[in-house]
Scaffold this active site. Structure first.
Site, PDB file in Angstrom:
ATOM      1  N   GLU A 193      45.008  31.217  43.070  1.00 17.60           N
ATOM      2  CA  GLU A 193      44.611  32.751  42.084  1.00 17.60           C
ATOM      3  C   GLU A 193      45.337  32.612  40.429  1.00 17.60           C
ATOM      4  O   GLU A 193      46.099  31.691  40.732  1.00 17.60           O
ATOM      5  CB  GLU A 193      45.581  33.792  42.892  1.00 17.60           C
ATOM      6  CG  GLU A 193      46.522  34.253  42.939  1.00 17.60           C
ATOM      7  CD  GLU A 193      46.958  35.083  42.902  1.00 17.60           C
ATOM      8  OE1 GLU A 193      47.537  36.476  42.587  1.00 17.60           O
ATOM      9  OE2 GLU A 193      47.808  35.861  44.399  1.00 17.60           O
TER      10      GLU A 193
ATOM     11  N   LYS B 267      44.339  42.374  34.385  1.00 19.51           N
ATOM     12  CA  LYS B 267      43.837  41.789  35.694  1.00 19.51           C
ATOM     13  C   LYS B 267      42.680  41.991  36.442  1.00 19.51           C
ATOM     14  O   LYS B 267      42.309  43.354  36.004  1.00 19.51           O
ATOM     15  CB  LYS B 267      44.838  42.456  36.908  1.00 19.51           C
ATOM     16  CG  LYS B 267      46.388  42.269  36.655  1.00 19.51           C
ATOM     17  CD  LYS B 267      46.932  42.991  38.075  1.00 19.51           C
ATOM     18  CE  LYS B 267      46.346  43.066  39.518  1.00 19.51           C
ATOM     19  NZ  LYS B 267      47.289  44.474  40.041  1.00 19.51           N
TER      20      LYS B 267
ATOM     21  N   LYS C  85      52.288  42.712  50.486  1.00 19.73           N
ATOM     22  CA  LYS C  85      53.725  42.613  49.721  1.00 19.73           C
ATOM     23  C   LYS C  85      54.865  43.495  50.470  1.00 19.73           C
ATOM     24  O   LYS C  85      53.701  44.949  51.043  1.00 19.73           O
ATOM     25  CB  LYS C  85      52.945  43.256  48.447  1.00 19.73           C
ATOM     26  CG  LYS C  85      52.403  41.872  47.643  1.00 19.73           C
ATOM     27  CD  LYS C  85      52.125  42.228  46.038  1.00 19.73           C
ATOM     28  CE  LYS C  85      51.245  41.021  45.208  1.00 19.73           C
ATOM     29  NZ  LYS C  85      49.783  40.631  45.953  1.00 19.73           N
TER      30      LYS C  85
END
Length: 302
Positions: free
Chosen positions: A23, A85, A158
């Site tokens: 990514e 993003k 995460k």
């Protein structure tokens, strides 16, 4: 189609050789320049050292690029957080406006699938945010895993997220959660979470066989292979959880919401830990690149 595939990547896909997608949000939002570029290039190097072809994915001038050049990665690093993003909902806008975009887990999966790439290595996926029962803040990564045929190798979700709720959503969506040489879901910065994965796999070959079986059954959606951070870089669970709680409290006080949450929390955690968490983050990505490439090689019989 607004898609450009690097010739080396296209040739490897055509020949059935192992390609590993990477990514670009980790470059633009994950760490400061030039450390971001150095890390991205090192991950590509690790993929090559293990016998794979790296394909760093990003959006440049409205074109989805599957396999960025070193010069493009450098420019991504220089531009940093000025590059937005891009998740699934943003993709048509960014492409129509011919702008730059950093791909999240979701959009990296979308573009990888369009380019014929089965395997994707990242640090950690997004998931259900803490307090989501009030905010409904759930990462689009989970929906993408439910629908897009890409295998994701990561160190779990995460640690800033609500891990039990994240696992519940993945179960509802029918996404297999595998543990690479572990029965416990890794928690990003730490090896343990107290939560069980669906199935432990002991080798790249076992993981690859499960991916093959899912594809042969034509069950749409991804597979999540969770790979614990190496022991020497694992952080103390009590310490990191206290830091995360402090960072979330500050985020709530500042009213930060939506897709700005994760970059803020990761940066704040790195600040509070004096960079220790950032070093752990980098090391777990390196480890995932090695393991992910070995699984890709096993899948293609290389």
């Amino acid at each position: 189609m607004n898609l450009r595939i690097r010739p080396e990547v296209a040739q490897a896909v055509k020949e059935g050789r192992p390609v590993v997608a990477l990514e670009s949000t980790i470059i633009s939002h994950g760490m400061p320049y030039p450390q971001n570029v150095e890390t991205a290039l090192q991950v590509e190097k690790i993929v090559r050292e293990h016998g794979g072809i790296p394909a760093t994915i990003g959006i440049i001038d409205g074109v989805g690029v599957v396999g960025m050049t070193e010069e493009e990665i450098e420019e991504f690093g220089r531009r940093g957080m000025s590059i937005p993003k891009v998740s699934r909902r943003d993709l048509p806008v960014v492409m129509a406006e011919k702008s730059w975009g950093a791909t999240t887990v979701a959009t990296t999966m979308i573009l990888a699938a369009l380019g014929g790439v089965e395997f994707f290595v990242t640090g950690g996926i997004g998931g259900v945010h803490r307090g989501a029962e009030l905010t409904f803040d759930v990462s689009a990564d989970l929906e993408e895993l439910a629908r897009t045929n890409v295998t994701v190798i990561c160190a779990g979700a995460k640690a800033i997220l609500d891990l039990p709720k994240t696992l519940e959503v993945l179960e509802t969506k029918g996404v297999p959660v595998l543990g690479y040489q572990t029965e416990e879901l890794p928690a990003f910065y730490t090896r343990k979470s107290g939560l069980k994965v669906d199935h432990a796999v002991s080798s790249p070959e076992e993981a690859a066989a499960i991916v093959k079986a899912k594809r042969e059954l034509k069950l749409d959606g991804g597979i999540l292979i969770t790979n614990p951070i190496p022991e020497e870089y694992s952080m103390d669970p009590e310490k990191i959880n206290a830091v995360i709680d402090e960072a979330i409290h500050e985020m709530d006080q500042k009213g930060i919401k939506g897709k700005e949450c994760t970059p803020f929390l990761l940066a704040k955690v790195a600040e509070i830990t004096g960079g220790e968490s950032l070093n752990s983050n980098i090391r777990l990505v390196f480890n995932n690149a090695a393991v992910g490439t070995e699984i890709a090689k096993a899948y293609f019989g290389k």
